[in-house]
Design an enzyme around this catalytic site. Structure first.
Site, PDB file in Angstrom:
ATOM      1  N   LYS A  22       0.837  -1.213   0.000  1.00  0.00           N
ATOM      2  CA  LYS A  22       0.000   0.000   0.000  1.00  0.00           C
ATOM      3  C   LYS A  22       0.869   1.259   0.000  1.00  0.00           C
ATOM      4  O   LYS A  22       0.674   2.153  -0.822  1.00  0.00           O
ATOM      5  CB  LYS A  22      -0.901   0.016   1.245  1.00  0.00           C
ATOM      6  CG  LYS A  22      -1.648   1.322   1.404  1.00  0.00           C
ATOM      7  CD  LYS A  22      -2.490   1.364   2.656  1.00  0.00           C
ATOM      8  CE  LYS A  22      -1.738   1.795   3.893  1.00  0.00           C
ATOM      9  NZ  LYS A  22      -1.600   3.234   4.080  1.00  0.00           N
ATOM     10  N   ASN A  23       1.827   1.324   0.920  1.00  0.00           N
ATOM     11  CA  ASN A  23       2.590   2.557   1.050  1.00  0.00           C
ATOM     12  C   ASN A  23       3.510   2.814  -0.141  1.00  0.00           C
ATOM     13  O   ASN A  23       3.870   3.961  -0.402  1.00  0.00           O
ATOM     14  CB  ASN A  23       3.385   2.568   2.359  1.00  0.00           C
ATOM     15  CG  ASN A  23       2.477   2.810   3.562  1.00  0.00           C
ATOM     16  OD1 ASN A  23       1.287   3.069   3.388  1.00  0.00           O
ATOM     17  ND2 ASN A  23       3.032   2.719   4.757  1.00  0.00           N
ATOM     18  N   CYS A 123      -4.739  13.046  12.757  1.00  0.00           N
ATOM     19  CA  CYS A 123      -5.532  11.838  12.540  1.00  0.00           C
ATOM     20  C   CYS A 123      -5.503  11.013  13.818  1.00  0.00           C
ATOM     21  O   CYS A 123      -4.954  11.445  14.826  1.00  0.00           O
ATOM     22  CB  CYS A 123      -5.022  11.046  11.341  1.00  0.00           C
ATOM     23  SG  CYS A 123      -3.468  10.240  11.650  1.00  0.00           S
ATOM     24  N   ARG A 128       0.608  14.754  13.068  1.00  0.00           N
ATOM     25  CA  ARG A 128       1.119  14.572  11.718  1.00  0.00           C
ATOM     26  C   ARG A 128       1.220  15.874  10.898  1.00  0.00           C
ATOM     27  O   ARG A 128       0.514  16.067   9.910  1.00  0.00           O
ATOM     28  CB  ARG A 128       0.272  13.527  10.988  1.00  0.00           C
ATOM     29  CG  ARG A 128       0.221  12.228  11.761  1.00  0.00           C
ATOM     30  CD  ARG A 128      -0.453  11.141  11.019  1.00  0.00           C
ATOM     31  NE  ARG A 128       0.421  10.502  10.073  1.00  0.00           N
ATOM     32  CZ  ARG A 128       0.068   9.436   9.359  1.00  0.00           C
ATOM     33  NH1 ARG A 128      -1.126   8.923   9.462  1.00  0.00           N
ATOM     34  NH2 ARG A 128       0.920   8.884   8.512  1.00  0.00           N
ATOM     35  N   LEU A 132       7.925  19.475   7.218  1.00  0.00           N
ATOM     36  CA  LEU A 132       9.142  18.972   6.562  1.00  0.00           C
ATOM     37  C   LEU A 132       8.960  18.882   5.040  1.00  0.00           C
ATOM     38  O   LEU A 132       9.886  19.134   4.280  1.00  0.00           O
ATOM     39  CB  LEU A 132       9.537  17.603   7.135  1.00  0.00           C
ATOM     40  CG  LEU A 132       9.798  17.562   8.650  1.00  0.00           C
ATOM     41  CD1 LEU A 132       9.987  16.134   9.126  1.00  0.00           C
ATOM     42  CD2 LEU A 132      11.029  18.404   8.998  1.00  0.00           C
ATOM     43  N   ASP A 313       4.411   0.775  12.015  1.00  0.00           N
ATOM     44  CA  ASP A 313       3.255   0.105  11.420  1.00  0.00           C
ATOM     45  C   ASP A 313       3.107  -1.359  11.846  1.00  0.00           C
ATOM     46  O   ASP A 313       2.145  -2.021  11.448  1.00  0.00           O
ATOM     47  CB  ASP A 313       3.324   0.195   9.877  1.00  0.00           C
ATOM     48  CG  ASP A 313       2.967   1.583   9.366  1.00  0.00           C
ATOM     49  OD1 ASP A 313       2.571   2.440  10.180  1.00  0.00           O
ATOM     50  OD2 ASP A 313       3.091   1.818   8.149  1.00  0.00           O
ATOM     51  N   ARG A 405      -8.724  -0.179   3.874  1.00  0.00           N
ATOM     52  CA  ARG A 405      -7.760   0.772   3.327  1.00  0.00           C
ATOM     53  C   ARG A 405      -6.402   0.103   3.108  1.00  0.00           C
ATOM     54  O   ARG A 405      -5.603   0.599   2.305  1.00  0.00           O
ATOM     55  CB  ARG A 405      -7.568   1.944   4.296  1.00  0.00           C
ATOM     56  CG  ARG A 405      -8.763   2.867   4.386  1.00  0.00           C
ATOM     57  CD  ARG A 405      -8.425   4.082   5.229  1.00  0.00           C
ATOM     58  NE  ARG A 405      -7.048   4.466   5.008  1.00  0.00           N
ATOM     59  CZ  ARG A 405      -6.132   4.645   5.959  1.00  0.00           C
ATOM     60  NH1 ARG A 405      -6.454   4.550   7.211  1.00  0.00           N
ATOM     61  NH2 ARG A 405      -4.895   4.978   5.654  1.00  0.00           N
TER      62      ARG A 405
HETATM   63  C1  UD1 Z   1       4.422   6.948   6.340  1.00  0.00           C
HETATM   64  C2  UD1 Z   1       3.520   5.765   6.144  1.00  0.00           C
HETATM   65  C3  UD1 Z   1       2.933   5.302   7.474  1.00  0.00           C
HETATM   66  C4  UD1 Z   1       4.055   5.034   8.476  1.00  0.00           C
HETATM   67  C5  UD1 Z   1       4.992   6.232   8.568  1.00  0.00           C
HETATM   68  C6  UD1 Z   1       6.210   5.996   9.432  1.00  0.00           C
HETATM   69  C7  UD1 Z   1       2.604   6.085   3.922  1.00  0.00           C
HETATM   70  C8  UD1 Z   1       1.408   6.409   3.089  1.00  0.00           C
HETATM   71  N1  UD1 Z   1       2.442   6.141   5.240  1.00  0.00           N
HETATM   72  O1  UD1 Z   1       3.638   8.008   6.861  1.00  0.00           O
HETATM   73  O2  UD1 Z   1       2.196   4.105   7.250  1.00  0.00           O
HETATM   74  O3  UD1 Z   1       3.496   4.792   9.741  1.00  0.00           O
HETATM   75  O4  UD1 Z   1       5.462   6.595   7.254  1.00  0.00           O
HETATM   76  O5  UD1 Z   1       6.930   4.905   8.959  1.00  0.00           O
HETATM   77  O6  UD1 Z   1       3.640   5.757   3.417  1.00  0.00           O
HETATM   78  N2  UD1 Z   1       6.531  14.632  10.722  1.00  0.00           N
HETATM   79  C9  UD1 Z   1       6.675  15.973  11.016  1.00  0.00           C
HETATM   80  N3  UD1 Z   1       6.611  16.856   9.976  1.00  0.00           N
HETATM   81  C10 UD1 Z   1       6.433  16.468   8.679  1.00  0.00           C
HETATM   82  C11 UD1 Z   1       6.298  15.101   8.408  1.00  0.00           C
HETATM   83  C12 UD1 Z   1       6.347  14.197   9.451  1.00  0.00           C
HETATM   84  O7  UD1 Z   1       6.845  16.375  12.172  1.00  0.00           O
HETATM   85  O8  UD1 Z   1       6.388  17.327   7.795  1.00  0.00           O
HETATM   86  C13 UD1 Z   1       6.577  13.636  11.825  1.00  0.00           C
HETATM   87  C14 UD1 Z   1       5.292  12.823  11.943  1.00  0.00           C
HETATM   88  O9  UD1 Z   1       4.298  13.503  12.691  1.00  0.00           O
HETATM   89  C15 UD1 Z   1       5.788  11.577  12.613  1.00  0.00           C
HETATM   90  C16 UD1 Z   1       7.197  11.397  12.017  1.00  0.00           C
HETATM   91  O10 UD1 Z   1       7.567  12.688  11.518  1.00  0.00           O
HETATM   92  O11 UD1 Z   1       5.899  11.788  13.997  1.00  0.00           O
HETATM   93  C17 UD1 Z   1       7.301  10.385  10.894  1.00  0.00           C
HETATM   94  O12 UD1 Z   1       6.296  10.637   9.934  1.00  0.00           O
HETATM   95  P1  UD1 Z   1       6.458  10.272   8.401  1.00  0.00           P
HETATM   96  O13 UD1 Z   1       7.641   9.383   8.223  1.00  0.00           O
HETATM   97  O14 UD1 Z   1       6.418  11.528   7.611  1.00  0.00           O
HETATM   98  O15 UD1 Z   1       5.133   9.450   8.135  1.00  0.00           O
HETATM   99  P2  UD1 Z   1       4.197   9.494   6.855  1.00  0.00           P
HETATM  100  O16 UD1 Z   1       5.012   9.724   5.642  1.00  0.00           O
HETATM  101  O17 UD1 Z   1       3.046  10.388   7.139  1.00  0.00           O
END
Ligand code: UD1
Length: 427
Positions: A22-23, A123, A128, A132, A313, A405
């Site tokens: 999925k990801n 969420c 989230r 970044l 995950d 999902r």
């Molecule tokens: C992706 C995965 C999700 C997985 C996660 C961590 C997809 C669609 N989803 O989510 O299943 O659980 O990676 O492996 O691929 N953060 C910030 N600022 C940002 C972005 C992230 O502070 O701009 C924080 C988030 O709140 C979280 C951490 O960084 O605490 C990691 O998040 P991130 O790796 O970005 O997760 P996703 O890409 O949303």
């Protein structure tokens, strides 16, 4: 709303085919925006999120056609073509349902010079933020404004230019957006402290197949030499390491043995080492891996962290398994601040779990008991399914739209290996 009913206590035995990830699918689909030529994706999982992403891309002007897979292929084959971008807006009603919609930001900006994407908001598992993602695009020259709940990003007149993006914290999604923007930026981009998840490598490989130049695959520094244009390609989505890990837990928690056909051991090092530490056995097979229980479940201590460490995950699924371990386990969640929503539900099934901030102390119990429980997010839902498979009596899981999902044909796959599980419609 549909429910899943499980009569637990049956050891699972047989083969489960692992679907496309999925990801990975959710970051490969927006790659179609980067070229006016067709991008064909094979091994796409049949999931609600993939359909929703297809609909979002349709609104932006991408045509999508689904073809039949070859007889030996499981997943769907979709050809996407963004001959012209007709809209650069990802609206709130789509983004709020699927956070991954934010992944159109980088490619739209790179190809069309602008993008307007609704802020996803928090969420079930945490705040989230997307700061970044935005900082990365600013490093390539984008001007970003946030108004009325939307991010409006604009590239300078001559388009994005390469730069150095140094992430203060590892983010999977921000690395993906940065990579998809950088492949069409002028000059060289260096992405430091990039996420190393296998899904990032899958994205980089697909972009390379489309003509991009990217060095440093599988490392935390990606160097991208921007190209004026990318071309079409055909690419097969990697196997879902989280689905494979979840079914490995199903084997161990039920005292069964499963072959996970198509699973890629090399993409799941910490999942499998945790599985072995918890008392499981893993063996290579011709088509994937075989996983089985070897007596009881052992307690362990595990902390989630970016790849190659243990994935957030898989935290909920391991927690269900460890609820039945001999001894006390310690789980620590370092990625998301609110990812223990399954704990009260598991407790209702007889688990003994205490949450202290980011840590969860799981005292193993001898038995779980079936109960009505409610799914709160995707992986939490799977933890309840696993608990239900092992529990004595009947478990009724509601709000299962979360499962649809991310787990393709869950009941079908589990029924085929001996689980007493069915979906019922509430009317
Ligand atoms: C992706 C995965 C999700 C997985 C996660 C961590 C997809 C669609 N989803 O989510 O299943 O659980 O990676 O492996 O691929 N953060 C910030 N600022 C940002 C972005 C992230 O502070 O701009 C924080 C988030 O709140 C979280 C951490 O960084 O605490 C990691 O998040 P991130 O790796 O970005 O997760 P996703 O890409 O949303």
């Amino acid at each position: 709303m549909d429910k899943i009913i499980i009569n637990g206590g049956k050891p699972l035995k047989g083969k489960i085919c692992i679907s496309g990830a999925k990801n990975a699918a959710l970051t490969l689909l927006p790659c179609a925006l980067l070229t006016d030529e067709p991008l064909t994706l094979r091994n796409l999982p049949r999931l609600a999120d993939v359909d929703s992403f297809g609909h979002l891309l349709n609104q932006l002007g991408v045509s999508t056609t689904v073809e039949g897979a070859k007889p030996d292929e499981m997943g769907r084959v979709m050809t996407l073509r963004a001959r012209n971008i007709v809209s650069t807006v990802a609206p709130y009603d789509i983004v709020r349902k699927m956070r991954a919609s934010i992944l159109v930001l980088g490619p739209l900006l790179a190809r069309a010079g602008e993008a307007t994407v609704s802020l996803p908001g928090g969420c079930a598992i945490g705040m989230r933020p997307i700061d970044l993602h935005l900082k990365a695009l600013e490093a390539l020259g984008a001007e970003i404004e946030i108004t009325s709940g939307y991010v409006r990003a604009k590239a300078p007149k001559g388009g994005l230019t390469g730069g150095t993006i140094s992430f203060p914290q590892v983010s999977v999604g921000a690395t993906e957006n940065a990579l998809m923007a950088a492949v069409l930026a002028k000059g060289t981009t260096v992405i430091e402290n990039a996420a190393r998840e296998p899904e990032i490598t899958d994205l980089a490989k697909c972009l390379i197949a489309m003509g991009a130049s990217i060095d440093g695959l599988r490392t935390d520094t990606l160097t991208v030499h921007g190209k004026e244009k990318l071309h079409g390609a055909t690419y097969a989505v990697m196997a879902d390491r989280i689905e494979a890990g979840s079914y490995a837990c199903a084997a161990l928690i039920t005292g069964g043995s499963l072959e996970l056909v198509g699973a890629h051991k090399e993409t799941m090092p910490s999942i499998l080492s945790g599985f072995v530490d918890a008392g499981g056995i893993v063996e290579d097979t011709k088509d994937g891996i075989a996983v089985r229980a070897d007596g009881g479940i052992k307690a362990l201590s595990v902390s989630t962290a970016p790849y190659p460490a243990f994935p957030t995950d898989m935290q909920a699924q391991f927690m269900s398994m460890l609820a039945l371990a001999e001894g006390t386990s310690l789980l620590t969640e370092t990625i998301f601040e609110n990812r223990y929503m399954h704990v009260p539900e598991l407790t209702r099934m007889g688990a003994d779990i205490e949450v202290r901030g980011r840590a969860a102390i799981v005292r193993g119990v001898e038995k779980l008991h079936g109960a009505p429980v409610m799914a709160t997010d995707l992986r939490a839902s799977m933890s309840l399914i696993l608990a239900g498979l092992a529990a004595e009596g009947t478990t009724e899981v509601s709000r299962i739209y979360h499962l649809d999902r991310g787990y393709e044909r869950l009941e079908e796959k589990l029924q085929a290996v001996g689980a007493d599980i069915e979906r019922i419609s509430d009317g």
